[in-house]
Motif scaffolding. Structure first.
Motif, PDB file in Angstrom:
ATOM      1  N   MET A  86       0.834  -1.206   0.000  1.00 41.78           N
ATOM      2  CA  MET A  86       0.000   0.000   0.000  1.00 41.78           C
ATOM      3  C   MET A  86       0.868   1.254   0.000  1.00 41.78           C
ATOM      4  N   ARG A  87       1.951   1.213   0.794  1.00 40.06           N
ATOM      5  CA  ARG A  87       2.846   2.365   0.840  1.00 40.06           C
ATOM      6  C   ARG A  87       3.525   2.585  -0.505  1.00 40.06           C
ATOM      7  N   VAL A  88       3.907   1.462  -1.150  1.00 38.77           N
ATOM      8  CA  VAL A  88       4.544   1.569  -2.464  1.00 38.77           C
ATOM      9  C   VAL A  88       3.577   2.189  -3.462  1.00 38.77           C
ATOM     10  N   SER A  89       2.311   1.750  -3.370  1.00 34.73           N
ATOM     11  CA  SER A  89       1.288   2.285  -4.267  1.00 34.73           C
ATOM     12  C   SER A  89       1.114   3.784  -4.061  1.00 34.73           C
ATOM     13  N   LYS A  90       1.060   4.204  -2.806  1.00 28.97           N
ATOM     14  CA  LYS A  90       0.896   5.631  -2.514  1.00 28.97           C
ATOM     15  C   LYS A  90       2.104   6.430  -2.990  1.00 28.97           C
ATOM     16  N   ARG A  91       3.293   5.836  -2.818  1.00 32.91           N
ATOM     17  CA  ARG A  91       4.500   6.529  -3.279  1.00 32.91           C
ATOM     18  C   ARG A  91       4.491   6.688  -4.792  1.00 32.91           C
ATOM     19  N   SER A  92       4.056   5.637  -5.486  1.00 34.29           N
ATOM     20  CA  SER A  92       4.005   5.692  -6.950  1.00 34.29           C
ATOM     21  C   SER A  92       3.026   6.758  -7.416  1.00 34.29           C
ATOM     22  N   ILE A  93       1.850   6.764  -6.780  1.00 33.15           N
ATOM     23  CA  ILE A  93       0.840   7.764  -7.137  1.00 33.15           C
ATOM     24  C   ILE A  93       1.347   9.163  -6.816  1.00 33.15           C
ATOM     25  N   GLY A  94       2.001   9.276  -5.663  1.00 34.35           N
ATOM     26  CA  GLY A  94       2.553  10.576  -5.282  1.00 34.35           C
ATOM     27  C   GLY A  94       3.598  11.060  -6.263  1.00 34.35           C
ATOM     28  N   ALA A  95       4.423  10.124  -6.761  1.00 29.78           N
ATOM     29  CA  ALA A  95       5.456  10.491  -7.736  1.00 29.78           C
ATOM     30  C   ALA A  95       4.821  10.974  -9.038  1.00 29.78           C
ATOM     31  N   VAL A  96       3.766  10.269  -9.470  1.00 29.94           N
ATOM     32  CA  VAL A  96       3.076  10.665 -10.702  1.00 29.94           C
ATOM     33  C   VAL A  96       2.426  12.034 -10.536  1.00 29.94           C
ATOM     34  N   VAL A  97       1.751  12.219  -9.403  1.00 32.20           N
ATOM     35  CA  VAL A  97       1.092  13.505  -9.132  1.00 32.20           C
ATOM     36  C   VAL A  97       2.118  14.635  -9.089  1.00 32.20           C
ATOM     37  N   GLY A  98       3.247  14.362  -8.451  1.00 32.96           N
ATOM     38  CA  GLY A  98       4.297  15.369  -8.378  1.00 32.96           C
ATOM     39  C   GLY A  98       4.839  15.733  -9.744  1.00 32.96           C
ATOM     40  N   TRP A  99       5.005  14.716 -10.593  1.00 35.76           N
ATOM     41  CA  TRP A  99       5.503  14.969 -11.951  1.00 35.76           C
ATOM     42  C   TRP A  99       4.505  15.809 -12.746  1.00 35.76           C
ATOM     43  N   VAL A 100       3.221  15.456 -12.636  1.00 34.35           N
ATOM     44  CA  VAL A 100       2.188  16.210 -13.354  1.00 34.35           C
ATOM     45  C   VAL A 100       2.150  17.655 -12.870  1.00 34.35           C
ATOM     46  N   ARG A 101       2.281  17.829 -11.568  1.00 35.01           N
ATOM     47  CA  ARG A 101       2.207  19.170 -10.994  1.00 35.01           C
ATOM     48  C   ARG A 101       3.335  20.068 -11.493  1.00 35.01           C
ATOM     49  N   ARG A 102       4.474  19.477 -11.811  1.00 34.46           N
ATOM     50  CA  ARG A 102       5.621  20.273 -12.261  1.00 34.46           C
ATOM     51  C   ARG A 102       5.546  20.656 -13.734  1.00 34.46           C
ATOM     52  N   GLN A 103       4.591  20.089 -14.447  1.00 31.58           N
ATOM     53  CA  GLN A 103       4.503  20.347 -15.882  1.00 31.58           C
ATOM     54  C   GLN A 103       3.873  21.720 -16.159  1.00 31.58           C
ATOM     55  N   PRO A 104       4.233  22.326 -17.278  1.00 33.97           N
ATOM     56  CA  PRO A 104       3.626  23.617 -17.656  1.00 33.97           C
ATOM     57  C   PRO A 104       2.147  23.441 -17.991  1.00 33.97           C
ATOM     58  N   ALA A 133     -16.131  19.099  -0.242  1.00 32.88           N
ATOM     59  CA  ALA A 133     -15.234  18.523  -1.250  1.00 32.88           C
ATOM     60  C   ALA A 133     -15.838  17.253  -1.845  1.00 32.88           C
ATOM     61  N   HIS A 134     -16.418  16.397  -0.993  1.00 30.38           N
ATOM     62  CA  HIS A 134     -17.047  15.169  -1.487  1.00 30.38           C
ATOM     63  C   HIS A 134     -18.200  15.496  -2.435  1.00 30.38           C
ATOM     64  N   TYR A 135     -18.979  16.500  -2.063  1.00 26.81           N
ATOM     65  CA  TYR A 135     -20.131  16.890  -2.880  1.00 26.81           C
ATOM     66  C   TYR A 135     -19.692  17.394  -4.257  1.00 26.81           C
ATOM     67  N   TYR A 187      -7.099  17.864  -7.693  1.00 24.04           N
ATOM     68  CA  TYR A 187      -6.588  18.177  -6.357  1.00 24.04           C
ATOM     69  C   TYR A 187      -7.327  17.392  -5.266  1.00 24.04           C
ATOM     70  N   TYR A 188      -8.568  17.046  -5.537  1.00 21.91           N
ATOM     71  CA  TYR A 188      -9.319  16.222  -4.581  1.00 21.91           C
ATOM     72  C   TYR A 188      -8.675  14.840  -4.463  1.00 21.91           C
ATOM     73  N   VAL A 189      -8.415  14.216  -5.614  1.00 22.35           N
ATOM     74  CA  VAL A 189      -7.786  12.887  -5.615  1.00 22.35           C
ATOM     75  C   VAL A 189      -6.401  12.959  -4.986  1.00 22.35           C
ATOM     76  N   LYS A 190      -5.660  13.996  -5.319  1.00 21.48           N
ATOM     77  CA  LYS A 190      -4.328  14.184  -4.745  1.00 21.48           C
ATOM     78  C   LYS A 190      -4.405  14.295  -3.223  1.00 21.48           C
ATOM     79  N   SER A 191      -5.396  15.025  -2.734  1.00 17.92           N
ATOM     80  CA  SER A 191      -5.566  15.208  -1.297  1.00 17.92           C
ATOM     81  C   SER A 191      -5.937  13.897  -0.612  1.00 17.92           C
ATOM     82  N   ILE A 192      -6.830  13.130  -1.246  1.00 14.68           N
ATOM     83  CA  ILE A 192      -7.266  11.857  -0.658  1.00 14.68           C
ATOM     84  C   ILE A 192      -6.099  10.889  -0.542  1.00 14.68           C
TER      85      ILE A 192
END
Length: 272
Positions: free
Chosen positions: A1-19, A195-197, A253-258
């Motif tokens: 589970m931690r590996v999965s979260k790290r992978s998702i976090g890495a992807v989110v971080g990469w997307v966030r850095r894009q123009p 946020a859920h709504y 940002y909702y998915v990122k926060s969750i």
């Protein structure tokens, strides 16, 4: 589970850095991939509409829980709810005089709950309403939608006024969430139930958009011609797409926060 979260976090971080242009491109590609997935997985594309209504109902249920149990309407836009009630009322009228079907019943239920939410915000929970933050001028969307409806509306055999009303509610629905997004932009912090709504609205509108797009593909464009000719058919489809993309940034940002384990959603400057 931690590996999965790290992978998702890495992807989110990469997307966030894009123009911004790359982010827009990735959003389009992701949307197309999701549509392709739904087309092959969901055989009866009409069920997407049912799914959209079900997700919307879940969102409304969350809203009702917030108002009845939490006893607060903080973070909710009264203006968005009023715009929702307006387009639902117009659409209900059109349904009764033009095409009475299951949509009429669903819209009736949604309108009743929306009016109840408006009542709660205006009278029962007025003290917690963020009126100073809910500062989106609704005539900025109502007037353009009315003008656009006069110019571009169905070319069916229905009464002329009814066709304008039909177009008006379609356009207004596409932008009715803007005051809610403006309020969240002003506060920068979105509590969980709100946020859920809003996330449920985003998912529901994506499924509704997918339903329309896939129906057009399945009928090889005949669905659009059945709606009439001229600019109206593509405008209907465009309205569905606009509804989806308006909420896309917030949903990201909702998915990122969750996945980040944050209970309160914090929006960076410039979002929504």
């Amino acid at each position: 589970m931690r590996v999965s979260k790290r992978s998702i976090g890495a992807v989110v971080g990469w997307v966030r850095r894009q123009p911004p242009k790359v982010k827009a491109f990735l959003s389009v590609v992701s949307g197309m991939a999701a549509l392709a997935f739904l087309r092959f997985v969901v055989h009866d594309h009409d069920s997407l509409f049912v799914a959209a209504e079900a997700v919307h109902a879940v969102g409304i249920s969350v809203l009702i829980y917030k108002l009845t149990k939490e006893k607060t309407c903080a973070g909710l836009s009264l203006k968005s709810q009023e715009l929702t009630a307006l387009f639902l009322s117009v659409r209900l009228y059109c349904s009764f005089v033009m095409e009475y079907d299951i949509h009429t019943l669903l819209d009736s239920a949604t309108l009743v709950t929306t009016l109840w939410v408006i009542y709660m915000i205006r009278f029962k929970l007025r003290s917690s309403y963020m009126e100073d933050k809910d500062n989106f001028a609704i005539y900025y969307v109502v007037v353009p939608c009315a003008v656009l409806a006069l110019l571009i509306h169905p070319t069916t055999s229905h009464n002329f006024v009814n066709r304008i009303f039909w177009a008006f509610c379609a356009y207004l629905e596409a932008v009715s969430v803007l005051p809610q997004l403006r309020l969240m932009q002003n506060t920068k912090i979105v509590e969980p139930f709100t946020a859920h709504y809003v996330f449920a609205l985003g998912i529901a509108r994506f499924l509704s958009c997918a339903h329309w797009v896939l129906q057009v593909l399945d009928t090889h464009g005949r669905l659009l011609t059945a709606l009439g000719h001229g600019l109206w058919p593509p405008m209907v489809l465009l309205s569905e797409i606009v509804q989806t993309f308006i909420l896309a940034d917030f949903c990201y940002y909702y998915v990122k926060s969750i996945f980040g384990g944050q209970l309160v959603l914090r929006l960076p400057a410039g979002v929504v």
